[in-house]
Design a protein around this motif. Structure first.
Motif, mmCIF file in Angstrom:
data_model
loop_
_atom_site.group_PDB
_atom_site.id
_atom_site.type_symbol
_atom_site.label_atom_id
_atom_site.label_comp_id
_atom_site.label_asym_id
_atom_site.label_seq_id
_atom_site.Cartn_x
_atom_site.Cartn_y
_atom_site.Cartn_z
ATOM 1 N N ALA A 24 0.882 -1.240 0.059
ATOM 2 C CA ALA A 24 0.058 0.023 0.323
ATOM 3 C C ALA A 24 0.982 0.806 -0.082
ATOM 4 N N CYS A 25 2.358 1.677 0.931
ATOM 5 C CA CYS A 25 3.126 1.988 0.854
ATOM 6 C C CYS A 25 3.559 2.839 -0.224
ATOM 7 N N ARG A 26 4.171 1.381 -1.002
ATOM 8 C CA ARG A 26 4.580 1.066 -2.345
ATOM 9 C C ARG A 26 4.228 2.308 -3.263
ATOM 10 N N GLU A 27 2.726 1.755 -3.489
ATOM 11 C CA GLU A 27 1.904 2.446 -4.728
ATOM 12 C C GLU A 27 1.309 3.347 -4.379
ATOM 13 N N ALA A 28 1.648 4.014 -3.105
ATOM 14 C CA ALA A 28 0.932 5.617 -2.280
ATOM 15 C C ALA A 28 2.754 6.070 -3.711
ATOM 16 N N VAL A 29 3.914 5.580 -2.765
ATOM 17 C CA VAL A 29 4.952 6.456 -3.341
ATOM 18 C C VAL A 29 4.908 6.497 -5.155
ATOM 19 N N GLU A 30 4.391 4.884 -5.044
ATOM 20 C CA GLU A 30 4.343 5.258 -6.988
ATOM 21 C C GLU A 30 3.686 6.637 -6.897
#
Length: 137
Positions: A24-30
């Motif tokens: 979820a955080c990886r997608e937010a960073v992307e």
């Protein structure tokens, strides 16, 4: 199975590699990256601090994207980071072109081609059976 806590939100997740953050955080960073990329495209004269403030991203994160060669500022931009080797100002990546070419040369010189082995046998035309000798009693 490697279970870790996400560095950003603290949730448990199955760590597979890369930065230790959950999906979820990886997608937010992307999503933030895409937002920053669009901002840089629309505002070519902006500096890193301005980009960070306007997009609610840390300067460190922007520098990381530049080092990863995911983000590059235009040639007329004031933005530049330092080459990790010589300190020259570069727009993207970790090393300047001069250091890259020097490293390429150093690596190619480090890997030497094996020299062909010389055949030490005098009689090259003989088979292995012909070369055997027997002692008589």
């Amino acid at each position: 199975m490697d279970v870790r806590n996400c560095r950003q939100c603290g949730r448990l997740f199955n760590y597979l590699g890369g930065p230790p953050i959950c999906q979820a955080c990886r997608e937010a960073v992307e999503e933030k990256f895409q937002q920053v990329k669009e901002y840089v495209r629309n505002n070519p004269g902006s500096n890193i601090q301005m980009v960070a403030e306007d997009n609610d991203v840390t300067v460190q994160q922007i520098r990381q994207w530049i080092r990863e060669e995911r983000l590059e500022f235009s040639a007329d931009s004031q933005v530049g980071i330092e080459c990790e080797c010589c300190g020259a100002s570069i727009r993207t990546g970790r090393f300047c072109e001069a250091c890259k070419s020097r490293m390429r040369g150093d690596f190619s010189n480090a890997i030497q081609k094996p020299e062909p082995k010389e055949d030490l046998s005098k009689n090259k035309g003989l088979r292995d059976v012909d070369k055997m000798r027997f002692l008589k009693k």
